[in-house]
Design an enzyme around this catalytic site. Structure first.
Site, PDB file in Angstrom:
ATOM      1  N   ASN A   9     159.013  64.654  75.578  1.00  0.00           N
ATOM      2  CA  ASN A   9     158.922  65.538  76.746  1.00  0.00           C
ATOM      3  C   ASN A   9     157.880  66.612  76.432  1.00  0.00           C
ATOM      4  O   ASN A   9     158.134  67.504  75.627  1.00  0.00           O
ATOM      5  CB  ASN A   9     160.296  66.174  77.003  1.00  0.00           C
ATOM      6  CG  ASN A   9     160.238  67.261  78.066  1.00  0.00           C
ATOM      7  OD1 ASN A   9     159.284  67.342  78.831  1.00  0.00           O
ATOM      8  ND2 ASN A   9     161.263  68.099  78.097  1.00  0.00           N
ATOM      9  N   TRP A  10     156.728  66.506  77.080  1.00  0.00           N
ATOM     10  CA  TRP A  10     155.625  67.422  76.760  1.00  0.00           C
ATOM     11  C   TRP A  10     155.749  68.763  77.476  1.00  0.00           C
ATOM     12  O   TRP A  10     154.900  69.643  77.299  1.00  0.00           O
ATOM     13  CB  TRP A  10     154.286  66.772  77.098  1.00  0.00           C
ATOM     14  CG  TRP A  10     153.908  65.648  76.179  1.00  0.00           C
ATOM     15  CD1 TRP A  10     154.592  65.233  75.076  1.00  0.00           C
ATOM     16  CD2 TRP A  10     152.756  64.814  76.284  1.00  0.00           C
ATOM     17  NE1 TRP A  10     153.922  64.188  74.478  1.00  0.00           N
ATOM     18  CE2 TRP A  10     152.795  63.901  75.195  1.00  0.00           C
ATOM     19  CE3 TRP A  10     151.681  64.730  77.185  1.00  0.00           C
ATOM     20  CZ2 TRP A  10     151.806  62.941  74.996  1.00  0.00           C
ATOM     21  CZ3 TRP A  10     150.702  63.768  76.986  1.00  0.00           C
ATOM     22  CH2 TRP A  10     150.764  62.891  75.907  1.00  0.00           C
ATOM     23  N   LYS A  11     156.745  68.907  78.326  1.00  0.00           N
ATOM     24  CA  LYS A  11     156.949  70.167  79.067  1.00  0.00           C
ATOM     25  C   LYS A  11     155.622  70.614  79.696  1.00  0.00           C
ATOM     26  O   LYS A  11     154.810  69.769  80.057  1.00  0.00           O
ATOM     27  CB  LYS A  11     157.531  71.234  78.141  1.00  0.00           C
ATOM     28  CG  LYS A  11     158.713  70.714  77.327  1.00  0.00           C
ATOM     29  CD  LYS A  11     159.502  71.806  76.667  1.00  0.00           C
ATOM     30  CE  LYS A  11     160.580  71.181  75.803  1.00  0.00           C
ATOM     31  NZ  LYS A  11     161.625  72.096  75.432  1.00  0.00           N
ATOM     32  N   HIS A  96     166.974  68.510  83.254  1.00  0.00           N
ATOM     33  CA  HIS A  96     166.699  69.143  81.953  1.00  0.00           C
ATOM     34  C   HIS A  96     167.248  70.571  81.981  1.00  0.00           C
ATOM     35  O   HIS A  96     167.198  71.250  83.004  1.00  0.00           O
ATOM     36  CB  HIS A  96     165.187  69.156  81.680  1.00  0.00           C
ATOM     37  CG  HIS A  96     164.859  69.543  80.272  1.00  0.00           C
ATOM     38  ND1 HIS A  96     164.848  70.844  79.853  1.00  0.00           N
ATOM     39  CD2 HIS A  96     164.561  68.787  79.190  1.00  0.00           C
ATOM     40  CE1 HIS A  96     164.553  70.873  78.556  1.00  0.00           C
ATOM     41  NE2 HIS A  96     164.361  69.638  78.129  1.00  0.00           N
ATOM     42  N   GLU A  98     166.139  73.297  80.958  1.00  0.00           N
ATOM     43  CA  GLU A  98     165.192  74.349  81.374  1.00  0.00           C
ATOM     44  C   GLU A  98     165.124  74.426  82.901  1.00  0.00           C
ATOM     45  O   GLU A  98     164.929  75.505  83.467  1.00  0.00           O
ATOM     46  CB  GLU A  98     163.809  74.074  80.759  1.00  0.00           C
ATOM     47  CG  GLU A  98     163.803  74.412  79.269  1.00  0.00           C
ATOM     48  CD  GLU A  98     162.762  73.673  78.447  1.00  0.00           C
ATOM     49  OE1 GLU A  98     161.825  73.085  79.022  1.00  0.00           O
ATOM     50  OE2 GLU A  98     162.897  73.688  77.205  1.00  0.00           O
ATOM     51  N   GLU A 168     171.706  66.912  75.396  1.00  0.00           N
ATOM     52  CA  GLU A 168     170.856  67.948  74.820  1.00  0.00           C
ATOM     53  C   GLU A 168     171.620  69.269  74.793  1.00  0.00           C
ATOM     54  O   GLU A 168     171.602  70.019  75.785  1.00  0.00           O
ATOM     55  CB  GLU A 168     169.591  68.126  75.669  1.00  0.00           C
ATOM     56  CG  GLU A 168     168.734  66.889  75.753  1.00  0.00           C
ATOM     57  CD  GLU A 168     167.278  67.266  75.972  1.00  0.00           C
ATOM     58  OE1 GLU A 168     166.465  66.908  75.122  1.00  0.00           O
ATOM     59  OE2 GLU A 168     166.963  67.936  76.966  1.00  0.00           O
ATOM     60  N   GLY A 174     164.483  73.543  71.245  1.00  0.00           N
ATOM     61  CA  GLY A 174     163.389  74.448  70.899  1.00  0.00           C
ATOM     62  C   GLY A 174     163.796  75.554  69.936  1.00  0.00           C
ATOM     63  O   GLY A 174     163.062  76.514  69.745  1.00  0.00           O
ATOM     64  N   SER A 214     165.635  69.740  68.989  1.00  0.00           N
ATOM     65  CA  SER A 214     164.975  69.929  67.693  1.00  0.00           C
ATOM     66  C   SER A 214     164.957  68.666  66.831  1.00  0.00           C
ATOM     67  O   SER A 214     165.153  68.738  65.621  1.00  0.00           O
ATOM     68  CB  SER A 214     165.591  71.116  66.948  1.00  0.00           C
ATOM     69  OG  SER A 214     165.417  72.311  67.700  1.00  0.00           O
ATOM     70  N   GLY A 235     161.097  67.243  72.254  1.00  0.00           N
ATOM     71  CA  GLY A 235     160.195  68.216  72.864  1.00  0.00           C
ATOM     72  C   GLY A 235     159.055  68.541  71.920  1.00  0.00           C
ATOM     73  O   GLY A 235     158.080  67.789  71.798  1.00  0.00           O
ATOM     74  N   GLY A 236     159.174  69.666  71.213  1.00  0.00           N
ATOM     75  CA  GLY A 236     158.093  70.187  70.374  1.00  0.00           C
ATOM     76  C   GLY A 236     157.433  69.160  69.463  1.00  0.00           C
ATOM     77  O   GLY A 236     156.200  69.086  69.385  1.00  0.00           O
TER      78      GLY A 236
HETATM   79  C1  PEP Z   1     163.522  68.929  75.082  1.00  0.00           C
HETATM   80  O1  PEP Z   1     162.667  69.604  75.621  1.00  0.00           O
HETATM   81  O2  PEP Z   1     164.121  68.078  75.741  1.00  0.00           O
HETATM   82  C2  PEP Z   1     163.792  69.153  73.661  1.00  0.00           C
HETATM   83  C3  PEP Z   1     164.789  68.511  73.111  1.00  0.00           C
HETATM   84  O3  PEP Z   1     162.971  70.034  72.982  1.00  0.00           O
HETATM   85  P1  PEP Z   1     162.899  70.261  71.388  1.00  0.00           P
HETATM   86  O4  PEP Z   1     162.797  68.889  70.760  1.00  0.00           O
HETATM   87  O5  PEP Z   1     161.651  71.073  71.186  1.00  0.00           O
HETATM   88  O6  PEP Z   1     164.132  70.963  70.985  1.00  0.00           O
END
Ligand code: PEP
Length: 251
Positions: A9-11, A96, A98, A168, A174, A214, A235-236
């Site tokens: 997920n590149w956000k 999600h 966010e 999640e 994050g 993470s 994500g990251g």
């Molecule tokens: C996400 O954005 O779905 C996520 C899990 O981010 P991260 O891996 O950065 O925690």
């Protein structure tokens, strides 16, 4: 056998040029990853070009969100699920945390987005997960159960083949604080039981439940060793081709 899904997920990161550079770097690094479905979710403006560049590869493309509206119409700023499909997406992420937290998406909206995704023939990655305060209060399962009931309302048997649940925990997204494999396994097993009770044992055993929060190259193998963890939403660590490829090639 459930085929794992590893989705990046590149956000709201990467210009078009950066998105293309990333997938061109990623393609050869994951070309032999037949053990899982590999997915990237760029911003809307990069979807078409990224999907074109990935045509014929083993990497699928996801939208990060879609409209609650199924039909085109006067909905300024919205993108319909069928429009994602039209530009080459085969998956859509809905609900999600966010979007729930910062854009006030409710379970009812998330449910409409699920239906819009299915109507457009997309695989829907439905995100659920509790906050730290909810976990500390001991209501994590109750929260996830509520998100599943709300999000899955009205799903048909054929929709079940195209749903992927992403667990999640909000406190792990994050933050660098991953759920332990055991904590994640416990919730994944709970989600599978919810599906067994709600639909059937068969639907529950076919369901892919992926973990997000993470995920990094050094913790993916531990997570994937758990019985009910069928992949990851990253994500990251998905922003760099090399680190995402290490996660994909966890075996
Ligand atoms: C996400 O954005 O779905 C996520 C899990 O981010 P991260 O891996 O950065 O925690």
């Amino acid at each position: 056998m459930r085929k794992p899904v590893i989705a990046g997920n590149w956000k709201m990161y990467k210009t078009l040029g950066e998105a293309v550079d990333t997938v061109l770097a990623l393609k050869p690094l994951v070309a032999n990853a037949n053990h899982c479905e590999v997915v990237v979710a760029p911003v809307f403006t990069a979807l078409k070009v990224v999907a074109d560049r990935l045509e014929g590869s083993n990497i699928g493309v996801a939208g990060q969100n879609c409209s609650t509206e199924v039909e085109e119409g006067a909905h300024t700023g919205e993108v319909a699920a069928f429009m994602l499909r039209d530009v080459g997406a085969r998956y859509v992420i809905v609900g999600h945390s966010e979007r729930r937290q910062h854009y006030f998406e409710t379970d009812t909206m998330v449910n409409k987005k699920c239906h819009a995704g299915f109507a457009a023939d997309l695989n829907v990655i439905l995100c659920v997960g509790e906050s730290l305060a909810q976990r500390d209060r001991g209501v994590a399962e109750q929260v996830v159960n509520g998100q599943l009931s709300g999000g899955l309302n009205g799903l048909t048997a054929s929709d079940l083949d195209r749903i992927i649940i992403a667990y999640e925990p909000v406190w792990a997204i994050g933050t660098g604080r991953t759920a332990t494999p055991e904590q994640a396994q416990e919730m994944h097993a709970f989600i599978r039981r919810v599906f067994a009770d709600r639909y059937s044992d068969q639907a529950a055993s076919n369901l892919r439940i992926i973990y997000g929060g993470s995920v990094k190259p050094d913790n993916i193998a531990g997570l994937m060793s758990q019985t009910d963890i069928d992949g990851a939403l990253v994500g990251g660590a998905s922003l760099q081709a090399e680190s995402f490829a290490k996660i994909v090639n966890y075996k």
